[in-house]
Every structure is written in structure tokens, then in C-alpha cells.
Design a protein around this motif. Structure first.
Motif, PDB file in Angstrom:
ATOM      1  N   ASN A  13       7.273   0.636 -14.657  1.00 47.35           N
ATOM      2  CA  ASN A  13       6.024   1.328 -14.942  1.00 47.35           C
ATOM      3  C   ASN A  13       5.326   0.783 -16.191  1.00 47.35           C
ATOM      4  O   ASN A  13       4.108   0.645 -16.247  1.00 47.35           O
ATOM      5  CB  ASN A  13       6.257   2.829 -15.099  1.00 47.35           C
ATOM      6  N   GLN A  23       0.229  -4.687 -17.111  1.00 45.86           N
ATOM      7  CA  GLN A  23      -0.537  -5.519 -16.189  1.00 45.86           C
ATOM      8  C   GLN A  23      -1.844  -4.843 -15.777  1.00 45.86           C
ATOM      9  O   GLN A  23      -2.890  -5.471 -15.711  1.00 45.86           O
ATOM     10  CB  GLN A  23       0.317  -5.822 -14.938  1.00 45.86           C
ATOM     11  N   ARG A  24      -1.749  -3.547 -15.528  1.00 43.37           N
ATOM     12  CA  ARG A  24      -2.915  -2.819 -15.046  1.00 43.37           C
ATOM     13  C   ARG A  24      -3.971  -2.659 -16.127  1.00 43.37           C
ATOM     14  O   ARG A  24      -5.165  -2.773 -15.877  1.00 43.37           O
ATOM     15  CB  ARG A  24      -2.484  -1.450 -14.527  1.00 43.37           C
ATOM     16  N   PHE A  25      -3.536  -2.447 -17.352  1.00 50.25           N
ATOM     17  CA  PHE A  25      -4.464  -2.202 -18.454  1.00 50.25           C
ATOM     18  C   PHE A  25      -4.522  -3.373 -19.436  1.00 50.25           C
ATOM     19  O   PHE A  25      -4.804  -3.191 -20.609  1.00 50.25           O
ATOM     20  CB  PHE A  25      -4.090  -0.917 -19.190  1.00 50.25           C
ATOM     21  N   LYS A  26      -4.212  -4.563 -18.938  1.00 47.00           N
ATOM     22  CA  LYS A  26      -4.273  -5.732 -19.828  1.00 47.00           C
ATOM     23  C   LYS A  26      -5.710  -5.976 -20.304  1.00 47.00           C
ATOM     24  O   LYS A  26      -5.942  -6.596 -21.349  1.00 47.00           O
ATOM     25  CB  LYS A  26      -3.736  -6.969 -19.120  1.00 47.00           C
ATOM     26  N   SER A  44       2.187   1.755  -3.426  1.00 48.47           N
ATOM     27  CA  SER A  44       1.144   2.203  -4.357  1.00 48.47           C
ATOM     28  C   SER A  44       0.810   3.670  -4.159  1.00 48.47           C
ATOM     29  O   SER A  44       0.478   4.374  -5.092  1.00 48.47           O
ATOM     30  CB  SER A  44      -0.116   1.340  -4.172  1.00 48.47           C
ATOM     31  N   ASN A  47       0.829  -1.213   0.000  1.00 45.42           N
ATOM     32  CA  ASN A  47       0.000   0.000   0.000  1.00 45.42           C
ATOM     33  C   ASN A  47       0.853   1.248   0.000  1.00 45.42           C
ATOM     34  O   ASN A  47       0.538   2.245  -0.656  1.00 45.42           O
ATOM     35  CB  ASN A  47      -0.916  -0.005   1.220  1.00 45.42           C
ATOM     36  N   ASN A  51       3.889  -2.427 -15.266  1.00 45.89           N
ATOM     37  CA  ASN A  51       2.692  -2.162 -14.468  1.00 45.89           C
ATOM     38  C   ASN A  51       1.529  -1.711 -15.339  1.00 45.89           C
ATOM     39  O   ASN A  51       0.372  -2.082 -15.112  1.00 45.89           O
ATOM     40  CB  ASN A  51       2.992  -1.105 -13.404  1.00 45.89           C
ATOM     41  N   VAL A  52       1.844  -0.878 -16.334  1.00 45.88           N
ATOM     42  CA  VAL A  52       0.800  -0.427 -17.250  1.00 45.88           C
ATOM     43  C   VAL A  52       0.209  -1.598 -18.015  1.00 45.88           C
ATOM     44  O   VAL A  52      -1.008  -1.735 -18.176  1.00 45.88           O
ATOM     45  CB  VAL A  52       1.350   0.646 -18.209  1.00 45.88           C
TER      46      VAL A  52
END
Length: 923
Positions: A271, A277-280, A197, A194, A274-275
């Protein structure tokens, strides 16, 4: 010496836990009278007086220093109160170890600096960005390294490695750790995640108080320097401090440039991952849309599209724009696919609603629901015309005997057929019971089967069509979101589309009506529509039974359409069709009845019952009753229907047909009465009447004479006049026929005319021979009224005339007792008239001649007295007046004796007149 104040008492501290150098606020009672009164402050055993700031007697602010104890009391000591006590405690947390590249809002004590480079034994690369203990619990090194490598070949305990093995890491570092500690480790990991993040925002939040303190310190220094006037002096302390800070910043940049560069690159890579993964979801969405479309999971596609639209519909990121454009391409293809499926026919109402909702959720352009309604409308019209073409082609290529058989197990047709079969089973001796006509219920004419199929087709398609429109109007076709967003626009569309849909329904109704008219009422179709709606090319017209069956079918169709709550004005054309078919059915049935009446002559068996009647009048009445029974359902007015007889022309036509039926039967009676067996004129009846079996029943009895036939027909005429025609008029009135008085008057007049003509013919046949025998009989043997012997009795000519009259009586009595008075009265009139004429022609009578003439006239008069009429009485009177009057009593006595002698000798022969007299007296 006693103290003047109570000892200090600490009742609260905020926060109640923290790392060293945490700023806390202490609250309590008797915490001193001023800053100089405060002489001691310890937290967890550590002296914090140096950082203490006395605020009031109930509040002190300070910073927590390094302490050996993890948890302890807060003790305040003042000059006025001495050493105090505490009701609360403070928990000292261990400070996090800060790496070289970790951000910190406070100055780091270099004594606690944690250098990862000293941790060489684990093969961790220097300046690694990972924490040495990610779980936040004590690490134990007890398990051999080599054994772990054998247990996990190709794996690693480095959690930055791609081959990281969590099991290896736990066995190596925490083999003896308890489960409760592992649960704490999970909590620490979540806290670290956390914190990462939150990023810079968390860093700022955590050091916000430090920033404020630094800002306050700098402001105080700035104000102090301004007060001293040394802020802008060259070589002043601030100038030197600025130079020192700039050199320190440059040196730091030089030292950490390479490290920071690698860190930035790693951060950018991280990043990017992460992008991804986050916006898959977005990156995989085009492929997922294709797969779900192939599987038919349109709901999943729509939900994913709505989610992507809300997240990336207005993005400015080029990558996202590119992928979102690809998603839009797939969705556009889906819209086209769903629209194609929506417009496919045939399709169920459920599928139509489903595709419309999908297109509504996808915000398809235009109005797919209205397009579906239009496609369904065209499909229904196409089905109706295809149905007609199929039956027309089948009729042209198939003989009539191979007409389609009714499916008695479908729809409501068994009810109609059952009704027709019941009415057709009416017991009567007509051709309705012939074996040829009994098959009509099982073989359906092409046109009737076409109407059944057409109405069934409409009833199977139109309800869904109507329900689709209702759903379109009330908005249930659309999803909740689409309904809320497009409610105003759709209400405008509904108002605009309402007239268009009304035209569609009217077009379907008109097409249905015109196709049925083309099949059953071709003359009602204009010439321009014959090719489109007609083309049946049939010469024979449907019978009344089949027309009644068709009417019932169309009525059921109308009721079904009315149950859908379709407005009556849209169904008015069907009502008009039903009325025209009802009128046509009445006309055809009456015409068919007339044909049946023509064929009744062949059923005359000349068998007379006790009343002097044959079965012909009963058959005639039953034939008409049966026809009216067939028309009962047709003549009844269902809800919304008009009367068949509402048009004056229809009333006139039905009245004329009814009169024709009665007159045809009268003509049949005339033919039966006037033509010999071999000379019966059958050309006026029908083609079937000229068959070899014509009047077979008549040929069986050769004993009937023409006079007997006349009497039988006369007897039937009398019965028709007194009973049958009146009964038929009652049946007509019961079925609401118009012009019954005219029908009765015209038919009665024709019947009476026939009766009178036949009666005159019979009287002529019977009375003329008797009358003609009188004059020769009177003057037989050269008899002379002037010179004759005294009378000894009635002469033979009169006896012969009486015997002939008795023969007529016997013949009439054998046929019909009711005709005896009527016939004998006319015969007696003729005889008396002739006798009167003969007497008046005699120039003179002798005494004996006058007595003889009076004897014979009186004998005849007294014998037929029961049948005397005013005319015959007048004739006898004139005859007696032509004779000389009896002058003496002896002549009168002789006349009486001779009359009694005549009556006595002719008693047996004259008994028929006496029986008639007694019967008339009783009557």
C-alpha cells in the motif's frame, strides 16, 4: 393416452453463463402446473431438480451443478407435458481456483482446493499470494531451465522478484502459444487488475446474492426456533452451534495468525508503494516546480499547482499536508518572482499581460494588474523628466552649432519639414533665401529636438499604458477561471480605480505640457515649477518656422492620442498648449517679419520700371505674403481647436504688430527719401544693417539726386496706396486677421502723411527757385511798368521760368508719368500765385506796360493751361484784373499776334505740354 398439455418450452435463462452453483432463472412456457408437476430439470446434462424451485408455469429458479459439458440445453420434464425442449443454451465456466487466503462468498469444495505447496518444481515459495497462472491460459513446460538461465543471466521467471523477466516467463511457459491466445491472456490480466483494484467492494458485489440467501436461511432458522421455543434453552442446538463456531473461529485465528500478520505487513508495504506510485505527482511537485521555473515554463507550474490544489488542498493526511505546504512555499516564491518581473521597466505589453494572467491564476494577493499600471505610470514620468535633463545638460555642455541633427526617416517629421521647406522656397528677394537661413531645416535646435523626442517617447509608452487599462477594465488581462471567480470584485475595483487612472493620465498630460512650456513658453510656468520643468537658460527665442514645426509635431501627437479613444477632457491641456503656441508663433513670426521689413531698405536698387516703381513695394508685399504663408497651417483650426484670435488681447496685439510692420516700411521709405547715401540712418533698423555691405546697390549709382529719390519714393508711395496696402489687407482678411479696417486706416493715414510731406518737399525744392526768379527777371535792366517801350514779344524771364517748368516736367516724366500732373499743377499754382502778387504790387501801368504784362500773363497761362487748377486760374484772373483793360482793337490785335509769335517760336519747348494735354484728353 394423449396428454392434456403441451410439452414444456424454455425460451430464456438468466444469466446465460456462469460457474457451477450459479443461481439462474429459467423462463418459458408450460413449465408445469405446480411444484409436484415438475419431475425433471437438467442443465448441460446435469440434474438440477434438487435445487429447483417452481415459481409459475413460466418461471423456475435453480442452481447449476457440476457438468461435463461446457455448453448445453435446458430440459424441463413435467407430468402433464412430458419432456420439453429449449431454444436457448447455458455456458458453464470453469471455477477459479481459490487459494488458502483468498476470500470466497460460498463454501469451497475441498475436492477442488488448490494447494500451491504441491507446486515444488518451480521453486515458488509456499503460501505465495500470487496465482499460479496469471495469464489464465494453458501452461506448457517444454523449454530447458538451464538454457533459459544462460539466455537471461541474473534474471528470474518469478514475477514477484525484482529481476523478473517477462521474456523468460513467456518462453518457459508459453513458447508454443498462439498470438490469439496471448491476446486473451492480456484480457485476463486486465480483468484481474480491475478486480484487485476494486478490492473488498468487488468481493461484496460478487457475493451479494449469497449473503442475501444466507440471511434468508438464518432468518428462517431463527423463526423456526422461536416457534419451537428452544432458542434460549441451555444446551439447545443454537447454543451448541454458537460454541462450535466460536471454537472454529479461535482455531482459525491461531492457525493463520502468523500468515495473516505477514500478509498485513506485506499489504501495508504494498500500500505504501502504491501510495508513492499513485501520488508521486505530489511528492515530485516541489522539485518539478523549481525546474520549470528555471526553464520559464510558468504555464506548466500553474497547471500542476491547480491540479495539486484540487486534489490535496483540503487533505487531512499529514504527509500530504507536509508536501502541499512545500508546494505552497514554492508557489509563493513564484508569485514574488512574477510580481518583480511584472513591475520591471521597461517591459512590453505582451509580457505584462502574461505575468498578470500568471499571477491571477496563482491567486496572488492584492491587485497585481493595478500595481503594474502604477509602475508603468511612474516609469513614463521618469522617462519624460530624464529626457528633459539629458537635453538641458547637452545644451549646457555643447555649443549651439553642434545641435542634434533631425532624423528625417522617422515618424511623421519629414511631412512637417517638407511642408516648411515648400513654404520657405517662396521666390522673393528677401533674406529668407540667404545661405545662412537655408540650413535651418537640417539643424534642429535643442528645444525642438527635445519636443520631438518627448512626444515620440509619450507616443511609444502611452498607447500600451492605455491598452493595459482597457484590458484591466474589460477583464481580458485575466484568465477565464480568474475572470469568473473575481468578476464581481474586479468590477468594484474598476469603479474605485477609474478616478485614480484618470488622475494618472492627467498627470502624464500635465507633465508633457509643462515640460514643453518650460522649453518654449517659460513665462507660462509658475515660479515653483521652473526648476522642475524649466532650466534651459537660452537667450534667443525660436523662430516662427521652428515654432510652426513644433506645433505640427504636437498636433500629430494629439491626433495619435485621440485615436486611442482617450477622453477629450484628459487631453484638454494639450489643446491649451497648442493654442498658446499658435498665438506665440503668430507673434514671433510677425516680429520677425518686422525685422525683415527693416532690412528691406538695403535691398533698394533704385531701378525704376515703366510704371515708375522700384522692386521695393513688391519685395515688401512678398515678405508679408511669405510670413502669412508660414502662418497658414498655424492659423488653421484643426478639429477641437479654437481660433487664434478668440481672445480680444490677442486680436489687439496682432493688430498692433500688423500696423507696426506697415509703419516700419513707411519709415524705411522716409529714410530712403530724405537721407543722402553716406548719411543714411541705420541705427533704427537692426544691428545687421550696419554691416560694410549696407546699401551696396545704392552706392553703385551716383547719378541719382535727392530730388530723383524723392520722386521714386513718391511713385512707390502712390503704388502702395493704390495697390500694395489693399492687397495686404486682402491677405490679412484671407487669413482671418481681426481689425483689418483699423490696420488699413492707420497705415493709409501714415502713408498719405508721408506722401504729402515728401510731395511738399519736392515742390519746395522745384517751385521755390522758379518763383524766386520771377521778380528779378521782371525788373531786370531797371524795367518799369510805367515807362516802357511797346511790347515786341515775351521777355526772357518768362521763357526762363517756362524752361525751368519744362525741366521739372522732364524730371518727373522720367521717373513716373503719373506724377506729372500732380507736380506741375502745384508748380504752376506757385508761379501763378507769385505772378499775381507781383502784378498786384505794381502801383500803375502805362499803356505799353499793361500790354506787356497782359502778353506775358496770357502767354504763361495758355502755355500751362493743361495743368491749371482752380487756384491757379484764380491767380491768373487776379493778375489780369490788376491790369488796365485794353481800350483799342489795335492793342488786342497786337496782343494776339505777339502771342502767336511766342507760341510759334517756343513750339518745340512747349511740345511737352501739348503731349500732356492730348494724353489727358484721351484719358
Amino acid at each position: 393416452m394423449s396428454r392434456s398439455r403441451q410439452p414444456p418450452l424454455v425460451t430464456g435463462i438468466s444469466p446465460n453463463e456462469g460457474i457451477p452453483w450459479t443461481k439462474v432463472t429459467i423462463r418459458g412456457e408450460n413449465l408445469g402446473t405446480g411444484p409436484t408437476d415438475l419431475i425433471g430439470l437438467t442443465i448441460c446434462g446435469h440434474n438440477c431438480l434438487l435445487t429447483a424451485e417452481w415459481m409459475s408455469a413460466s418461471k423456475i429458479v435453480c442452481r447449476v451443478g457440476q457438468a461435463k459439458n461446457d455448453k448445453g440445453d435446458i430440459i424441463v420434464t413435467t407430468k402433464s407435458g412430458g419432456r420439453g425442449t429449449s431454444t436457448v443454451s447455458f455456458k458453464l465456466l470453469k471455477p477459479e481456483k481459490i487459494g488458502l487466503l483468498d476470500q470466497s462468498a460460498v463454501w469451497v469444495d475441498e475436492m477442488n482446493y488448490y494447494d500451491m505447496r504441491t507446486d515444488r518444481n518451480k521453486g515458488i515459495p509456499p503460501l505465495s499470494l500470487r496465482p499460479a497462472n496469471p495469464l489464465g491460459i494453458e501452461i506448457e513446460n517444454k523449454f530447458p531451465q538451464k538454457d533459459l538461465e544462460m539466455l537471461f543471466p541474473g534474471m528470474s521467471a518469478d514475477f514477484t522478484s525484482e529481476n523478473f523477466s517477462a521474456a523468460w516467463y513467456l518462453i518457459e511457459n508459453h513458447s508454443s502459444t498462439s498470438f490469439e491466445q496471448l491476446k486473451m491472456a492480456v484480457t485476463n490480466l486486465k480483468r484481474q487488475a480491475n478486480k484487485k483494484s476494486e478490492g473488498s467492494l468487488a468481493y461484496v458485489k460478487g457475493g451479494l446474492s449469497t449473503f442475501f440467501e444466507a440471511q434468508d436461511a438464518l432468518s428462517a432458522i431463527h423463526q423456526k426456533l422461536e416457534a419451537d421455543g428452544t432458542e434460549k434453552v441451555e444446551g439447545s442446538m443454537t447454543q451448541k452451534l454458537e460454541n462450535v463456531l466460536n471454537r472454529a473461529s479461535n482455531t482459525a485465528d491461531t492457525l493463520f495468525q502468523e500468515v495473516l500478520g505477514r500478509k498485513d505487513k506485506a499489504d501495508s508495504t504494498r500500500n505504501a508503494l502504491n501510495v508513492l506510485q499513485r501520488f508521486k505527482f505530489l511528492f515530485n511537485l516541489p522539485l518539478n516546480i523549481e525546474r520549470n521555473i528555471q526553464k520559464g515554463d510558468y504555464d506548466v507550474v500553474i497547471n500542476d499547482y491547480e491540479k495539486a490544489k484540487s486534489l490535496f488542498g483540503k487533505t487531512e493526511v499529514q504527509v500530504f499536508k507536509k508536501y502541499y505546504a512545500e508546494v505552497e512555499t514554492r508557489i509563493e516564491a513564484l508569485r514574488e518572482l512574477l510580481l518583480a518581473k511584472l513591475l520591471e521597466t521597461p517591459s512590453t505589453l505582451h509580457d505584462q499581460k502574461r505575468y498578470i494572467r500568471y499571477l491571477s491564476d496563482l491567486h496572488a494577493p492584492g491587485d497585481p494588474a493595478w500595481q503594474c499600471i502604477g509602475a508603468q505610470h511612474r516609469w513614463i514620468l521618469q522617462l519624460m523628466h530624464s529626457c528633459k535633463e539629458g537635453y538641458v545638460q547637452d545644451l549646457k555642455g555643447t555649443p549651439g552649432l553642434h545641435s542634434p541633427v533631425l532624423d528625417l526617416d522617422t515618424d511623421a517629421r519629414p511631412v512637417v519639414l517638407g511642408h516648411l521647406s515648400q513654404t520657405a522656397s517662396l521666390k522673393r528677394g528677401s533674406s529668407f533665401q540667404s545661405g545662412r537661413d537655408d540650413t535651418w531645416r537640417y539643424k534642429t535646435p535643442h528645444r525642438v529636438a527635445f519636443v520631438e523626442k518627448l512626444t515620440k517617447l509619450v507616443l511609444s509608452q502611452l498607447p500600451n499604458f492605455w491598452k493595459l487599462w482597457i484590458s484591466y477594465v474589460n477583464g481580458s488581462l485575466f484568465s477565464e477561471t480568474a475572470e469568473k471567480s473575481g468578476q464581481i470584485e474586479r468590477s468594484k475595483n474598476v469603479r474605485q480605480r477609474q478616478n485614480d487612472f484618470k488622475k494618472m493620465i492627467q498627470e502624464v498630460m500635465q507633465c508633457l505640457v509643462k515640460l514643453i512650456r518650460g522649453a518654449l513658453l517659460p513665462l507660462s510656468i509658475p515660479e515653483c515649477g521652473v526648476r522642475q520643468y524649466g532650466g534651459w537658460e537660452v537667450k534667443s527665442e525660436l523662430s516662427g518656422q521652428w515654432l510652426a514645426h513644433v506645433i505640427q509635431t504636437i498636433r500629430l501627437t494629439y491626433e495619435s492620442l485621440t485615436a486611442l479613444e482617450i477622453p477629450n477632457d484628459m487631453l484638454q491641456t494639450i489643446q491649451d498648449l497648442i493654442l498658446d503656441l499658435r498665438v506665440r508663433c503668430v507673434m514671433v513670426t510677425l516680429q520677425h517679419t518686422a525685422e525683415e521689413i527693416k532690412r528691406l531698405a538695403e535691398k533698394e536698387d533704385w531701378i525704376v520700371d515703366n510704371e515708375g516703381l522700384t522692386s521695393l513695394p513688391c519685395q515688401f508685399e512678398q515678405c508679408i505674403v511669405h510670413s502669412l504663408q508660414l502662418l497658414k497651417g498655424v492659423l488653421e483650426c484643426k478639429p477641437g481647436e479654437a481660433s487664434v484670435f478668440q481672445q480680444p488681447r490677442t486680436q489687439e496685439d496682432v493688430c498692433q504688430l500688423s500696423i507696426n510692420i506697415l509703419q516700419i516700411f513707411i519709415y524705411c521709405l522716409e529714410q530712403l527719401s530724405t537721407k543722402p547715401d553716406a548719411d543714411l540712418d541705420t541705427t533704427h533698423l537692426s544691428v545687421d544693417v550696419s554691416s560694410p555691405d549696407l546699401f551696396g546697390s545704392i552706392h553703385e549709382d551716383f547719378s541719382l539726386t535727392s530730388e530723383q529719390r524723392l520722386l521714386i519714393v513718391l511713385s512707390n508711395c502712390c503704388y502702395l496706396e493704390r495697390h500694395t496696402f489693399l492687397n495686404i489687407a486682402e491677405h490679412f482678411e484671407k487669413h482671418n486677421f481681426q481689425g483689418i479696417e483699423k490696420i488699413t486706416q492707420v497705415s493709409m493715414a501714415s502713408l498719405k502723411e508721408l506722401d504729402q510731406r515728401l510731395f511738399e518737399n519736392y515742390i519746395e525744392l522745384k517751385a521755390d527757385p522758379i518763383v524766386g526768379s520771377l521778380e528779378p527777371g521782371i525788373y531786370a535792366g531797371y524795367f518799369d511798368w510805367k515807362d516802357c517801350l511797346p511790347p515786341t514779344g515775351v521777355r526772357n524771364y518768362l521763357k526762363e521760368a517756362l524752361v525751368n517748368i519744362i525741366a521739372v516736367h522732364a524730371e518727373v516724366f522720367t521717373i513716373s508719368k503719373e506724377l506729372v500732373p500732380r507736380v506741375l499743377s502745384r508748380v504752376v499754382e506757385a508761379v501763378s500765385e507769385e505772378l499775381s502778387r507781383l502784378m498786384q504790387c505794381v502801383s500803375s501801368f502805362s499803356k505799353n506796360g499793361a500790354l506787356q504784362a497782359r502778353l506775358e500773363i496770357c502767354a504763361l497761362r495758355d502755355t500751362v493751361a493743361v495743368h491749371l487748377t482752380p487756384e491757379s486760374k484764380s491767380s491768373f484772373k487776379q493778375a489780369l484784373e490788376a491790369l488796365p483793360q485794353l481800350s483799342s482793337g489795335a492793342d488786342k490785335k497786337l496782343l494776339e499776334e505777339l502771342l502767336n509769335k511766342f507760341k510759334s517760336s517756343m513750339h518745340l519747348q512747349l511740345a511737352c505740354f501739348q503731349a500732356a494735354a492730348s494724353t489727358m484728353m484721351k484719358t
